[in-house]
Design a protein around this motif. Structure first.
Motif, PDB file in Angstrom:
ATOM      1  N   THR A  69       0.812  -1.215   0.000  1.00  0.00           N
ATOM      2  CA  THR A  69       0.000   0.000   0.000  1.00  0.00           C
ATOM      3  C   THR A  69       0.843   1.260   0.000  1.00  0.00           C
ATOM      4  O   THR A  69       0.321   2.344  -0.227  1.00  0.00           O
ATOM      5  N   SER A  70       2.135   1.158   0.269  1.00  0.00           N
ATOM      6  CA  SER A  70       2.984   2.332   0.243  1.00  0.00           C
ATOM      7  C   SER A  70       3.975   2.201  -0.898  1.00  0.00           C
ATOM      8  O   SER A  70       4.209   1.120  -1.427  1.00  0.00           O
ATOM      9  N   GLY A  71       4.553   3.329  -1.282  1.00  0.00           N
ATOM     10  CA  GLY A  71       5.520   3.318  -2.368  1.00  0.00           C
ATOM     11  C   GLY A  71       5.043   4.196  -3.506  1.00  0.00           C
ATOM     12  O   GLY A  71       4.082   4.952  -3.377  1.00  0.00           O
ATOM     13  N   PRO A  72       5.705   4.088  -4.648  1.00  0.00           N
ATOM     14  CA  PRO A  72       5.360   4.970  -5.770  1.00  0.00           C
ATOM     15  C   PRO A  72       3.982   4.661  -6.341  1.00  0.00           C
ATOM     16  O   PRO A  72       3.508   3.536  -6.267  1.00  0.00           O
ATOM     17  N   ASP A  79       9.834  -2.704 -13.089  1.00  0.00           N
ATOM     18  CA  ASP A  79       9.377  -2.864 -11.705  1.00  0.00           C
ATOM     19  C   ASP A  79       7.955  -3.418 -11.654  1.00  0.00           C
ATOM     20  O   ASP A  79       7.630  -4.252 -10.804  1.00  0.00           O
ATOM     21  N   ALA A  80       7.100  -2.966 -12.570  1.00  0.00           N
ATOM     22  CA  ALA A  80       5.718  -3.471 -12.617  1.00  0.00           C
ATOM     23  C   ALA A  80       5.708  -4.959 -12.953  1.00  0.00           C
ATOM     24  O   ALA A  80       4.962  -5.733 -12.357  1.00  0.00           O
ATOM     25  N   ALA A  81       6.554  -5.352 -13.893  1.00  0.00           N
ATOM     26  CA  ALA A  81       6.645  -6.773 -14.243  1.00  0.00           C
ATOM     27  C   ALA A  81       7.088  -7.573 -13.022  1.00  0.00           C
ATOM     28  O   ALA A  81       6.567  -8.651 -12.750  1.00  0.00           O
ATOM     29  N   GLY A  82       8.046  -7.044 -12.268  1.00  0.00           N
ATOM     30  CA  GLY A  82       8.509  -7.708 -11.050  1.00  0.00           C
ATOM     31  C   GLY A  82       7.409  -7.824 -10.009  1.00  0.00           C
ATOM     32  O   GLY A  82       7.274  -8.853  -9.351  1.00  0.00           O
ATOM     33  N   HIS A  92       4.910  -6.192 -21.655  1.00  0.00           N
ATOM     34  CA  HIS A  92       4.860  -5.369 -22.859  1.00  0.00           C
ATOM     35  C   HIS A  92       3.774  -5.885 -23.808  1.00  0.00           C
ATOM     36  O   HIS A  92       3.010  -5.092 -24.389  1.00  0.00           O
ATOM     37  N   ALA A  93       3.669  -7.205 -23.957  1.00  0.00           N
ATOM     38  CA  ALA A  93       2.630  -7.798 -24.811  1.00  0.00           C
ATOM     39  C   ALA A  93       1.237  -7.498 -24.255  1.00  0.00           C
ATOM     40  O   ALA A  93       0.305  -7.199 -25.023  1.00  0.00           O
ATOM     41  N   LEU A  94       1.074  -7.560 -22.932  1.00  0.00           N
ATOM     42  CA  LEU A  94      -0.211  -7.229 -22.313  1.00  0.00           C
ATOM     43  C   LEU A  94      -0.588  -5.773 -22.584  1.00  0.00           C
ATOM     44  O   LEU A  94      -1.743  -5.469 -22.870  1.00  0.00           O
ATOM     45  N   MET A  95       0.383  -4.886 -22.508  1.00  0.00           N
ATOM     46  CA  MET A  95       0.128  -3.471 -22.779  1.00  0.00           C
ATOM     47  C   MET A  95      -0.291  -3.280 -24.232  1.00  0.00           C
ATOM     48  O   MET A  95      -1.250  -2.568 -24.525  1.00  0.00           O
ATOM     49  N   LYS A  96       0.412  -3.933 -25.135  1.00  0.00           N
ATOM     50  CA  LYS A  96       0.138  -3.803 -26.566  1.00  0.00           C
ATOM     51  C   LYS A  96      -1.261  -4.327 -26.909  1.00  0.00           C
ATOM     52  O   LYS A  96      -1.966  -3.742 -27.732  1.00  0.00           O
ATOM     53  N   ASP A  97      -1.669  -5.422 -26.262  1.00  0.00           N
ATOM     54  CA  ASP A  97      -2.970  -6.034 -26.524  1.00  0.00           C
ATOM     55  C   ASP A  97      -4.110  -5.398 -25.731  1.00  0.00           C
ATOM     56  O   ASP A  97      -5.256  -5.817 -25.851  1.00  0.00           O
ATOM     57  N   GLY A  98      -3.806  -4.440 -24.871  1.00  0.00           N
ATOM     58  CA  GLY A  98      -4.841  -3.800 -24.068  1.00  0.00           C
ATOM     59  C   GLY A  98      -5.222  -4.582 -22.825  1.00  0.00           C
ATOM     60  O   GLY A  98      -6.237  -4.305 -22.207  1.00  0.00           O
ATOM     61  N   GLY A  99      -4.406  -5.553 -22.448  1.00  0.00           N
ATOM     62  CA  GLY A  99      -4.695  -6.375 -21.281  1.00  0.00           C
ATOM     63  C   GLY A  99      -4.425  -5.669 -19.966  1.00  0.00           C
ATOM     64  O   GLY A  99      -4.943  -6.062 -18.922  1.00  0.00           O
ATOM     65  N   ILE A 100      -3.598  -4.628 -20.014  1.00  0.00           N
ATOM     66  CA  ILE A 100      -3.309  -3.846 -18.806  1.00  0.00           C
ATOM     67  C   ILE A 100      -3.156  -2.383 -19.220  1.00  0.00           C
ATOM     68  O   ILE A 100      -2.582  -2.079 -20.269  1.00  0.00           O
ATOM     69  N   GLU A 101      -3.708  -1.497 -18.429  1.00  0.00           N
ATOM     70  CA  GLU A 101      -3.630  -0.068 -18.722  1.00  0.00           C
ATOM     71  C   GLU A 101      -2.275   0.478 -18.309  1.00  0.00           C
ATOM     72  O   GLU A 101      -1.677   0.009 -17.332  1.00  0.00           O
ATOM     73  N   TYR A 102      -1.806   1.465 -19.048  1.00  0.00           N
ATOM     74  CA  TYR A 102      -0.552   2.115 -18.702  1.00  0.00           C
ATOM     75  C   TYR A 102      -0.689   3.620 -18.857  1.00  0.00           C
ATOM     76  O   TYR A 102      -1.621   4.113 -19.477  1.00  0.00           O
ATOM     77  N   ILE A 111       3.185   1.910 -15.295  1.00  0.00           N
ATOM     78  CA  ILE A 111       1.982   1.205 -14.870  1.00  0.00           C
ATOM     79  C   ILE A 111       1.624   1.727 -13.479  1.00  0.00           C
ATOM     80  O   ILE A 111       2.466   1.721 -12.581  1.00  0.00           O
ATOM     81  N   SER A 112       0.384   2.156 -13.317  1.00  0.00           N
ATOM     82  CA  SER A 112      -0.037   2.675 -12.010  1.00  0.00           C
ATOM     83  C   SER A 112      -0.339   1.525 -11.064  1.00  0.00           C
ATOM     84  O   SER A 112      -0.648   0.411 -11.489  1.00  0.00           O
ATOM     85  N   ARG A 113      -0.279   1.832  -9.785  1.00  0.00           N
ATOM     86  CA  ARG A 113      -0.632   0.861  -8.749  1.00  0.00           C
ATOM     87  C   ARG A 113      -2.075   0.389  -8.954  1.00  0.00           C
ATOM     88  O   ARG A 113      -2.373  -0.796  -8.843  1.00  0.00           O
ATOM     89  N   ALA A 114      -2.964   1.309  -9.332  1.00  0.00           N
ATOM     90  CA  ALA A 114      -4.368   0.964  -9.564  1.00  0.00           C
ATOM     91  C   ALA A 114      -4.513   0.030 -10.762  1.00  0.00           C
ATOM     92  O   ALA A 114      -5.331  -0.900 -10.737  1.00  0.00           O
TER      93      ALA A 114
END
Length: 126
Positions: A69-72, A79-82, A92-102, A111-114
């Motif tokens: 809950t804390s951090g950037p 870091d998001a992948a980690g 990167h593939a998820l971002m390209k396909d619209g699977g995750i918002e960036y 990539i936001s925490r949300a």
């Protein structure tokens, strides 16, 4: 998280062995394979199986499926992948396909925490 993984690998090698009979040929090969420098020709992998046999939560890590809950508020892609436990390429593939918002800031993508939490929630199967 830490995972204990058991790997089973089946390899096959064909070779010619000088011996007086089948039993002595078998003993000769088994004896050779018990030495650390064993060489029995060219090995071909026929099957590989990887199975997770145990997992342990590391001290201080959040509950599974929850982000700290804390951090950037924005994570660099690496870091998001980690945080998700996936490779950079998969993210990167998820971002390209619209699977995750960036979020794009200048030429950088974040990539936001949300977005991470929404991705986890949308892909959690109960």
């Amino acid at each position: 998280m830490r995972f204990k993984v058991m790997v089973t690998k089946v390899e096959v090698a064909e070779l010619w062995v000088r011996a007086t009979d089948e039993e002595s040929a078998t003993k000769k090969v088994r004896g050779e394979l018990t030495t650390p420098w064993a060489y029995a020709g060219r090995w071909d992998t026929k099957a590989t199986e990887v199975q997770v046999v145990e997992s342990q939560r590391e001290a201080g890590s959040p509950e599974q499926g929850q982000l700290p809950t804390s951090g950037p508020m924005l994570f660099k892609l690496k870091d998001a992948a980690g945080e998700l436990g996936i490779s950079y390429g998969t993210l990167h593939a998820l971002m390209k396909d619209g699977g995750i918002e960036y979020t794009q800031v200048g030429s950088g993508k974040y990539i936001s925490r949300a977005s991470l939490a929404a991705f986890i929630e949308a892909n959690t199967r109960r």
